[in-house]
Design a protein around this motif. Sequence first.
Motif: not given
Length: 477
Positions: A341-362
């Motif tokens: 769906a994002q691809a159909a919406e148009g160009k996008n800049i992807k990030h495949d990241i990981s963060v310590p779970i406890s800090r994701i909201a921050e």
Amino acid sequence: MVEPVDAAAVLAALAEIAGTANVITGTDAAPYLTDWRKRFSGAALAVVRPASTEEVARVVRLAALHGLAVVPQGGNTGLCGGATPDAGRRNIVLSTSRLNRVRSVDALNNTMILEAGVPLARAQEAAREAGRLFPLSLAAEGSATIGGNLSTNAGGTQVLRYGNARDLCLGLEVVTAEGEIWSGLNALRKNNTGYDLRDLFIGAEGTLGVITAACVKLFPLPQSTGTAMVALRSVEDALALLDLAQHHAASTLTGFELFSDFCLSLVEKHFSDHRSPFAARHDWHVLIEISNHQAAEATSTLLEHLLERALASGLIEDAVIAHSGTQAAELWELREHISEAQAAEGKNIKHDISVPISRIAEFVRETDALVARRFPGVRMVTFGHLGDGNLHYNVSAPGFGAVQDDGSFIAMQPAVYETVHDQVHRFGGSISAEHGIGQLKREELLRYKSPVELTMMRAIKRALDPHNRMNPGKILG
């Protein structure tokens, strides 16, 4: 001075190895020369489709003889340009599509030996036929292959319980850069006999050798599965729900997928037959899956009790439980269609990241604000595997009416990368959680890996591929 390539001699030799029909050139080779996202395109003298490990070894030795690079390619579903050749014609693309046999299934040992070109969905099917589960699961499983999954150390939706591709692999068969065959297909869970060569090739994206087969772990097939989609106010509440779910469901918690309301709205827009199960809009959603070795009634009760506690404590605003396999599939499709769906919406800049779970909201709160200040109007498409700390923290171009074409938006990519990846680094995270480095993040890797790490990685590359013939231009360049 680089010697010119005797193209006719190379093509004739490749045809002798793999058969004329399996040496592809000209316009027929085009699908192999561009990545899935159409961000990277290259050139190659030929695409070759060997049918055995010995044929792969012969191709690699031929390439070495003529000073050619070998670019291994599975289903060509990667998102970082890791299986796409560069612009030079001194490349051979080695497609593993004919290495597609399930060699054996050992149900008692809970292992299966697969060739690298077996599609992930076929691997799952072969396990089910033996009454077992191969738990690696991701949106592209119909075309992504085992070799590609291992080369990028793929993750997917069940890492929370079963681990990523590396955790699911016991042994490998590999053709080295010299064209030798390493037969390391042991089916042992304990094997303490020196350096772990297997782990060198997993995640190496074909830069050290060609994975031709793997021995993978199987698990007992769950007797029942429960699926629910919940609505929440915030990522903080999602993390609190995760903590509750892990306490309540323990090891039966198989999946815990987070996505924003904007992600859901994109799916509804571009897949009109897919709708939110909720009457009202909610800022965030979580898809929960529990799989159990007990009867369906016990699983349903477990899931219901979890959601009742979450509602009573105010962690969730609403919830829908799937009461059939069809309903569960429909809920999962809302999650799995986000990338398309994002691809159909148009160009996008992807990030495949990981963060310590406890800090994701921050992380999400701070980085959303930072991106909004630096790149006004962009839209955040945030979703991912919350249970293992992996976010697809993607940036879409401004919406309808914004004065910005695709070209100018994509030109922002280096600055967006720097903003987001600096934040990831500051939060103790990784710039690549499950998609690899490829060409896309090669320069980014140099910014965030320490000099000591880079020195060790380059030493391994020189030791195993001293002439830089294996998938050059990826990871370290």
